[in-house]
Design a protein around this motif. Structure first.
Motif, short mmCIF file in Angstrom:
data_model
loop_
_atom_site.label_atom_id
_atom_site.label_comp_id
_atom_site.label_asym_id
_atom_site.label_seq_id
_atom_site.Cartn_x
_atom_site.Cartn_y
_atom_site.Cartn_z
N THR A 87 0.85 -1.19 0.00
CA THR A 87 0.00 0.00 0.00
C THR A 87 0.89 1.24 0.00
O THR A 87 1.69 1.42 0.91
CB THR A 87 -0.91 0.02 1.24
N PHE A 88 0.71 2.07 -1.01
CA PHE A 88 1.61 3.22 -1.19
C PHE A 88 0.86 4.54 -1.02
O PHE A 88 -0.27 4.69 -1.49
CB PHE A 88 2.26 3.19 -2.57
N ASP A 89 1.49 5.46 -0.35
CA ASP A 89 0.94 6.79 -0.13
C ASP A 89 1.97 7.82 -0.58
O ASP A 89 3.00 8.02 0.08
CB ASP A 89 0.59 6.99 1.34
N PHE A 90 1.70 8.49 -1.70
CA PHE A 90 2.63 9.49 -2.25
C PHE A 90 2.10 10.91 -2.08
O PHE A 90 2.59 11.84 -2.73
CB PHE A 90 2.86 9.21 -3.74
N SER A 91 1.12 11.10 -1.21
CA SER A 91 0.44 12.39 -1.13
C SER A 91 1.37 13.53 -0.72
O SER A 91 1.30 14.64 -1.28
CB SER A 91 -0.75 12.30 -0.17
N LEU A 110 15.87 11.74 -4.14
CA LEU A 110 16.79 10.76 -3.57
C LEU A 110 15.97 9.63 -2.97
O LEU A 110 15.20 9.83 -2.03
CB LEU A 110 17.66 11.41 -2.48
N TRP A 111 16.14 8.43 -3.53
CA TRP A 111 15.42 7.26 -3.02
C TRP A 111 16.21 6.63 -1.88
O TRP A 111 17.20 5.96 -2.08
CB TRP A 111 15.21 6.23 -4.14
N PHE A 112 15.75 6.89 -0.65
CA PHE A 112 16.36 6.26 0.51
C PHE A 112 15.64 4.93 0.73
O PHE A 112 14.64 4.85 1.44
CB PHE A 112 16.20 7.15 1.75
N GLY A 113 16.14 3.91 0.07
CA GLY A 113 15.52 2.60 0.15
C GLY A 113 16.14 1.76 1.24
O GLY A 113 16.14 2.13 2.42
N PHE A 166 10.57 0.73 -5.32
CA PHE A 166 11.13 1.75 -6.21
C PHE A 166 10.39 1.76 -7.54
O PHE A 166 10.12 2.83 -8.11
CB PHE A 166 12.62 1.49 -6.43
N SER A 167 10.03 0.59 -8.02
CA SER A 167 9.26 0.50 -9.26
C SER A 167 7.91 1.19 -9.12
O SER A 167 7.47 1.93 -10.02
CB SER A 167 9.07 -0.98 -9.64
N ALA A 168 7.25 0.99 -7.98
CA ALA A 168 5.96 1.65 -7.74
C ALA A 168 6.13 3.17 -7.69
O ALA A 168 5.28 3.91 -8.21
CB ALA A 168 5.35 1.14 -6.43
N PHE A 169 7.20 3.61 -7.07
CA PHE A 169 7.46 5.05 -7.01
C PHE A 169 7.68 5.63 -8.40
O PHE A 169 7.11 6.68 -8.76
CB PHE A 169 8.66 5.35 -6.12
N MET A 170 8.50 4.97 -9.20
CA MET A 170 8.79 5.49 -10.54
C MET A 170 7.55 5.46 -11.43
O MET A 170 7.35 6.35 -12.26
CB MET A 170 9.93 4.69 -11.17
N ALA A 171 6.71 4.44 -11.26
CA ALA A 171 5.46 4.40 -12.02
C ALA A 171 4.55 5.56 -11.64
O ALA A 171 3.93 6.20 -12.49
CB ALA A 171 4.75 3.06 -11.78
N HIS A 172 4.49 5.85 -10.35
CA HIS A 172 3.69 6.99 -9.89
C HIS A 172 4.28 8.30 -10.41
O HIS A 172 3.54 9.19 -10.84
CB HIS A 172 3.64 7.02 -8.36
N LEU A 173 5.60 8.41 -10.38
CA LEU A 173 6.26 9.63 -10.85
C LEU A 173 5.96 9.86 -12.34
O LEU A 173 5.69 11.00 -12.75
CB LEU A 173 7.77 9.52 -10.63
N ALA A 280 14.48 -1.97 -12.31
CA ALA A 280 13.04 -2.05 -12.05
C ALA A 280 12.39 -0.68 -12.19
O ALA A 280 11.29 -0.54 -12.75
CB ALA A 280 12.80 -2.60 -10.65
N GLY A 281 13.06 0.36 -11.71
CA GLY A 281 12.53 1.71 -11.84
C GLY A 281 12.53 2.22 -13.26
O GLY A 281 11.56 2.85 -13.71
N LYS A 282 13.60 1.94 -14.00
CA LYS A 282 13.71 2.43 -15.37
C LYS A 282 12.68 1.80 -16.29
O LYS A 282 12.26 2.41 -17.29
CB LYS A 282 15.12 2.19 -15.91
N LYS A 283 12.25 0.59 -15.98
CA LYS A 283 11.21 -0.04 -16.79
C LYS A 283 9.91 0.75 -16.71
O LYS A 283 9.10 0.73 -17.63
CB LYS A 283 11.00 -1.48 -16.32
N GLU A 284 9.72 1.45 -15.59
CA GLU A 284 8.50 2.24 -15.42
C GLU A 284 8.65 3.65 -15.97
O GLU A 284 7.71 4.20 -16.54
CB GLU A 284 8.13 2.30 -13.92
N TYR A 285 9.83 4.24 -15.80
CA TYR A 285 10.03 5.64 -16.21
C TYR A 285 11.53 5.85 -16.39
O TYR A 285 12.30 5.74 -15.44
CB TYR A 285 9.48 6.57 -15.12
N SER A 286 11.92 6.19 -17.61
CA SER A 286 13.35 6.16 -17.95
C SER A 286 14.06 7.49 -17.70
O SER A 286 14.77 8.01 -18.56
CB SER A 286 13.53 5.75 -19.41
N LEU A 287 13.88 8.05 -16.52
CA LEU A 287 14.68 9.21 -16.12
C LEU A 287 16.13 8.79 -15.87
O LEU A 287 16.40 7.62 -15.56
CB LEU A 287 14.12 9.82 -14.84
#
Length: 571
Positions: A87-91, A110-113, A166-173, A280-287
């Motif tokens: 469950t993700f909350d990006f609000s 900065l992704w502090f994972g 991280f993938s979920a974050f990049m997809a949301h971004l 995993a993140g780049k597959k969602e958004y290639s920044l």
């Protein structure tokens, strides 16, 4: 039609507008492209906890603008986004992005994972408390093996959970920001490595350490031996070379028993871990994605470091840099946080294999700020980012003035980066600074000219700090050259390297200003005292140090931009 971050309509397709890195024509580095044009990051990083509150940030935006910052580095922890697994909350993040757009500010996230400063304090509670599923690293101590406050990279469950988050974050971004492009890049983890020991000594790590070194790793060393960064090749050569013939039964059997073998082992592990997360993140958004590390080149004479002692073991330091460059290809930039040590030498390291340079963290005081000239001018950096910007006041900081000048000349600097042989960035420290560089002069050759750069002074030498950039603009004739001087507190003298030259002098020296990237004259012509009677081109500080001499012979800095034409004769 998509709208960019500051309300201007995008004129190209979304894919062509996504911030990306593009090689300069000679291939020596890459520049960051934003909205179709090269972009120079006038960055600053917030304190770690500041971006957790949009309400707090609302009190800070105007201050950032007053310091001529165009990009904020903002840290967000895994724990903030995924309190409950799945469950993700990006609000809160979304509100900060919206506020950044209002204030015409770009962001680097900065992704502090799983890793922040070589520890795992930013993972969610459901990760921290489930050590069976997410095992910890084990390290040596004076009392024996202890549990570290860091997850082990050798847990498939850990890398999977980190990568999913991280993938979920990049997809949301992508969903929230694509077309606006407020976020330019993303940092993956923070200062990865293991601290307190040279390697992870958990059972999972030991099982890999005592197994044969992967063939792909050994083959990489053989294939790339001559291309390895010199520090890595030198470290390896103490126990292993491509002709070494040993039975591959484990890392120590292959490379010998040493803390360097441990570091090599951890570098391979961490590089693979971060690459999995980044992919995993780049597959969602290639920044563009990058990783930062705690570890710098130290000046000559400083004792050799022990991996895991001061600097985390396994991070992309010079002795293992190629491991990261080969086995973490999803990371576009590898950078060091440079607070002390050899600033210039550190950037030379991270340009290996023509990787672009970026300074993700550095000091925010005058000492740090004047070094930004070196990063941009001598190393083609895409930008720099002093840390802890929200505790810095614009009225007392050198950052705003420096970034204001860089803002004015950004187009000129970006163009000059395409031909690095014709540009140099430099600084001169106050001897009272902590870790001050004692150098008083810098000598550089540009084409057929030798330039000596030093502190600006009148009749009496001073120890006043200074810094700037010199760019060779053109050669009006075989016996003339034009140079652009940008900055404060330095002076430049010129010498023709033509063996037939019997005299080199200043033809003209004029103060310049910039409008929309175009140079124009202010009307001020420098000569006399401002040129040491024709010997040097002086760029004074705003408050000029007379060096104890009682006569104020120089005017203070004006635009801090000067164009000097030099010539030689062969009488």
């Amino acid at each position: 039609m998509p709208v960019n971050s500051f309300g201007k309509r995008a004129t190209k397709s979304i894919n062509s507008q996504i911030p990306h890195l593009l090689a300069v024509p000679n291939g020596s580095t890459k520049q960051l492209i934003v909205n179709g044009s090269p972009f120079l990051v006038r960055g600053a990083e917030l304190h770690n906890s500041s971006p957790t509150s949009a309400k707090y940030m609302a009190t800070q935006w105007e201050k950032f603008a007053d310091m001529n910052i165009n990009t904020l580095l903002v840290g967000f922890g895994w724990e903030q986004f995924e309190q409950t697994e799945g469950t993700f909350d990006f609000s809160e993040f979304d509100q900060i992005v919206l506020d950044a757009r209002v204030h015409e500010m770009y962001l680097i996230v900065l992704w502090f994972g799983a890793y922040k400063n070589a520890l795992s304090t930013y993972v969610p509670p459901w990760v921290k408390t489930n050590t069976a599923r997410f095992p910890r690293a084990k390290i040596n101590s004076t009392t024996g093996i202890i549990t570290a406050d860091a997850l082990s990279t050798f847990s498939p469950e850990t890398v999977s959970a980190d990568a999913k988050a991280f993938s979920a974050f990049m997809a949301h971004l992508k969903h929230f920001d694509e077309g606006h492009f407020t976020v330019l890049m993303v940092q993956v983890e923070n200062e990865s490595g293991i601290i307190g020991d040279s390697r992870d000594r958990s059972s999972e790590a030991d099982a890999v350490f005592t197994s044969p070194v992967p063939d792909v790793f050994v083959q990489f060393l053989r294939d790339e031996w001559e291309s390895l960064y010199v520090d890595m090749r030198t470290s390896l050569a103490k126990t292993w070379t491509p002709t070494t013939n040993v039975t591959n039964t484990g890392w120590e059997a292959m490379f010998g028993k040493s803390t360097y073998t441990d570091e090599l082992f951890m570098a391979y592990s961490f590089a693979g871990y971060l690459n999995t997360v980044a992919e995993a993140g780049k597959k969602e958004y290639s920044l563009p994605l990058y990783a930062n590390f705690n570890g710098v080149k130290m000046p000559p004479g400083v004792p050799a470091r022990t991996p895991g002692d001061v600097f985390p073991s396994g991070g992309a330091l010079s002795e293992v840099l190629d491991v990261w460059q080969i086995f973490a290809p999803a990371l576009d930039i590898l950078s060091a946080d440079v607070y002390n040590g050899d600033y210039n030498g550190t950037h030379e390291v991270y340009g290996h294999r023509n990787y672009p340079r970026f300074v993700p963290e550095q000091r925010q005081d005058d000492y740090g700020v004047r070094r930004i000239w070196n990063a941009i001018g001598s190393h083609q950096a895409i930008g720099a980012s002093p840390f802890g910007i929200d505790t810095l006041e614009p009225s007392t900081s050198a950052l705003g003035r420096t970034y204001g000048l860089i803002k004015d000349v950004s187009k000129i600097l970006l163009k000059a980066q395409e031909d690095p042989e014709k540009m140099i960035g430099f600084y001169f420290d106050d001897p009272k600074d902590l870790s001050a560089d004692p150098a008083n002069t810098t000598i550089v050759q540009m084409g057929e000219w030798e330039i000596t750069l030093g502190r600006a002074f009148g009749f009496a030498p001073t120890t006043s700090p200074g810094g700037g950039i010199v760019i060779q603009l053109d050669n009006p004739s075989a016996a003339q050259a034009t140079f652009l001087l940008i900055g404060w507190g330095f002076q430049a003298s010129f010498k023709s390297l033509n063996p037939a030259a019997t005299f080199t002098g200043i033809l003209t020296f004029r103060e310049m200003n910039v409008t929309n990237g175009t140079l124009h004259e202010t009307g001020m012509v420098f000569n006399g005292d401002e040129t040491g009677s024709g010997e040097v081109a002086r760029m004074p500080n705003v408050e000029f140090d007379l060096g104890g001499f009682p006569i104020p012979i120089l005017i203070p800095a004006g635009t801090a931009i000067g164009k000097v034409n030099v010539y030689y004769i062969t009488t």
